[in-house]
Design a protein around this motif. Structure first.
Motif, short mmCIF file in Angstrom:
data_model
loop_
_atom_site.label_atom_id
_atom_site.label_comp_id
_atom_site.label_asym_id
_atom_site.label_seq_id
_atom_site.Cartn_x
_atom_site.Cartn_y
_atom_site.Cartn_z
N SER A 1 1.00 -1.29 0.10
CA SER A 1 0.00 0.24 0.03
C SER A 1 0.84 1.16 -0.08
O SER A 1 0.57 2.27 -0.45
CB SER A 1 -0.88 0.09 1.10
N ILE A 2 2.07 1.05 0.58
CA ILE A 2 3.00 2.38 0.77
C ILE A 2 3.67 2.35 -0.56
O ILE A 2 3.55 3.48 -1.51
CB ILE A 2 3.95 2.14 1.90
N ILE A 3 4.18 1.30 -1.01
CA ILE A 3 4.80 1.37 -2.40
C ILE A 3 4.04 1.57 -3.57
O ILE A 3 4.60 2.43 -4.40
CB ILE A 3 5.49 -0.27 -2.77
N PHE A 4 2.93 1.17 -3.59
CA PHE A 4 2.00 1.40 -4.74
C PHE A 4 1.46 3.08 -4.65
O PHE A 4 0.80 3.38 -5.87
CB PHE A 4 0.98 0.34 -4.99
N GLY A 5 1.65 3.54 -3.78
CA GLY A 5 1.18 4.91 -3.59
C GLY A 5 2.19 5.91 -4.45
O GLY A 5 1.75 6.94 -4.73
N VAL A 6 3.21 5.52 -4.63
CA VAL A 6 4.16 5.91 -5.38
C VAL A 6 4.29 5.90 -6.97
O VAL A 6 3.80 4.77 -7.40
CB VAL A 6 5.89 5.46 -4.98
N PRO A 7 4.05 6.87 -7.67
CA PRO A 7 4.10 6.75 -9.25
C PRO A 7 5.15 5.73 -9.74
O PRO A 7 6.13 5.73 -9.30
CB PRO A 7 4.29 8.17 -9.67
N GLU A 8 4.69 5.05 -10.76
CA GLU A 8 5.50 3.95 -11.14
C GLU A 8 6.85 4.30 -11.42
O GLU A 8 7.87 3.51 -11.15
CB GLU A 8 4.79 3.30 -12.24
N ILE A 9 7.10 5.33 -12.17
CA ILE A 9 8.37 5.97 -12.54
C ILE A 9 9.38 6.03 -11.42
O ILE A 9 10.27 5.71 -11.22
CB ILE A 9 8.41 7.22 -13.36
#
Ligand code: TRP
Length: 465
Positions: A276-284
């Motif tokens: 949930s933390i990681i995927f909150g960051v834009p993919e790039i």
């Protein structure tokens, strides 16, 4: 050797201690990143199958051997060997192999555990004094931290001191009391963190990823089966040792099921929280913040915590939690080695704990210095693998060879060589009729050996996990 004075875990003591052993860096640090690397849902499914078909049956076998003999690794395998059709007391060597593997695993596990203590201190400082990204980013900050030999030794040493102290206190006063206090808190806090994740911007995508069924590579299969061993603390007599302190009134199948279940639930919760933390960051930005997913926990995560609501509160709690989870694992690793000297050499427990704890610390020094501090140890080659460094050498042998071999030997011993009535009797003691005995035996006789031999063939072929 006064057999009648052997410590016995209380009613829930054993399950919590074993759950404490099982839940550790493997669940919170390793499982999320290998799941991330291997594409999510499909990997999770394979892993669940490996736990059910290989891990859980083997877990029961280890506990049963330990409780039957009421001796730690060497004594238990030697004793059960007398009831085997082949080998006799020579099976004690397998216990000795477990003791050695335990010492090696602890020697580098304590280093990673030490990082959690460092980051606990660091996040407390950031939460109270304000967080700002260190110059060059958290990735290079972490790299710099790894390369500081004295700092590595300090935190590894601190962790070994905690571990040694708890083991020195004994099975009931140290291990049992500590795990009983820690594990419920750990479960509740992780659950709260997971519930809190629902509000995180990446939650939807994280769940999608966790349940996404896609193609799966043979390497992912390899990693899933290997991790099933690691996460349940199998293949090195840890569960035999804890099993030797289990009362005859307890059901081994039920305890095994609870242990496997809790371990799995915590691993999945850890994924929910981290993804949930990681995927909150834009993919790039994601690729940029953790080119190497193995270090997410220490590189990307701290920064992301401070973007989250309540992050200043959650960050230190999270690292404290990971540290405690690691500590309930390191005590069981140390106990395997210490109980060997207590049971077989009649050393007093305190003396054994201090000598072994100190010895394992020394054993870990090359690994601690191999993360950039010492050129020699950092470039130490790994036989048959691309990685280099003392740390990777030891990890390579323990994870890819020793744990699978220990598990294979135990599965074959329990499945083929020990008289079926002996183990059936042990599994039914405190349980009643064990309806699944045939299925259990089949798992040990066929499924586990085939899967493990396949792993070893892959490892020989140059694949490592
Ligand atoms: N199960 C622990 C974890 O997931 C690691 C581990 C492997 C272990 N083998 C062990 C712990 C033996 C204690 C004893 O982190």
């Amino acid at each position: 050797m006064a057999a009648e004075e052997r410590a016995t875990f209380g009613r829930y003591g054993f399950i919590l201690a074993a759950v404490g052993s099982a839940i550790g860096l493997g669940n919170i640090w390793k499982f999320p990143y290998i799941t991330y690397e291997n594409g999510g849902g499909s990997f999770v499914l394979v892993y669940l199958a490996a736990i059910l078909l290989i891990g859980f049956p083997l877990l029961m076998a280890e506990i049963a051997i330990g409780r039957r003999m009421r001796k730690s690794a060497v004594g238990a395998y030697a004793g059960i060997g007398e009831k085997a059709s082949i080998g006799g007391r020579k099976w004690g060597l397998l216990g000795g192999f477990g003791v050695m593997t335990g010492a090696l695993l602890l020697s580098y596990y304590a280093i990673i555990a030490g990082w959690t203590v460092f980051y606990l201190g660091k996040t407390i400082a950031w939460s109270t004094g304000g967080f700002d990204v260190p110059e060059g980013g958290l990735g290079s900050y972490f790299g710099g931290f790894l390369a500081q030999g004295p700092t590595q030794l300090l935190f590894q040493g601190v962790f070994m001191v905690f571990t040694t102290a708890l083991v020195a206190l004994g099975v009931t006063k140290g291990i049992e009391r500590f795990t009983k206090a820690v594990m419920p808190v750990l479960g509740v806090v992780l659950l709260l963190l997971a519930i809190n994740s629902v509000r995180a911007p990446g939650f939807g995508e994280a769940m999608g990823f966790l349940f996404h069924i896609g193609p799966i590579t043979s390497n992912a299969l390899l990693e899933a089966v290997g991790h099933a061993f690691f996460t349940l603390s199998l293949g090195m007599a840890a569960m035999v040792t804890y099993g030797s302190y289990v009362g005859r009134d307890q059901s081994i199948p039920k305890a095994g099921l609870m242990i496997a279940l809790f371990d799995t639930v915590i691993a999945l919760l850890a994924c929910v929280v981290m993804f949930s933390i990681i995927f909150g960051v834009p993919e790039i930005a994601r690729a940029e913040s953790f080119g190497r997913s193995a270090t997410i926990l220490f590189t990307a995560l701290p920064e992301m915590f401070y973007d989250l609501p309540l992050g200043s509160l959650l960050a230190p709690i999270f690292y404290a939690l990971v540290g405690l989870a690691a500590l309930t694992s390191t005590i069981s690793l140390l106990e395997v080695v210490v109980s060997y000297f207590v049971d077989q050499k009649s050393w007093p427990r305190k003396k054994a704990a201090m000598i072994v704890g100190g010895g394992v610390f020394l054993l870990g020094i090359p690994s601690a210095m191999s993360l950039g501090a010492s050129e020699f140890w950092t470039n130490f080659p790994v036989v048959g693998s691309r990685a280099t460094g003392a740390f990777s050498v030891v990890d390579y042998f323990v994870s890819n060879w020793f744990l699978p071999i220990g598990g294979l030997a135990t599965a074959i011993l329990a499945g083929w060589f020990i008289k079926a009535e002996v183990l059936k009797d042990e599994l039914e003691l405190g349980h009643g009729t064990f309806k699944w005995f045939k299925a259990w035996q089949f798992a040990l006789r066929v499924i586990a050996p085939v899967a493990i031999i396949w792993i070893l063939i892959q490892v020989v072929g140059g694949k490592a996990f």
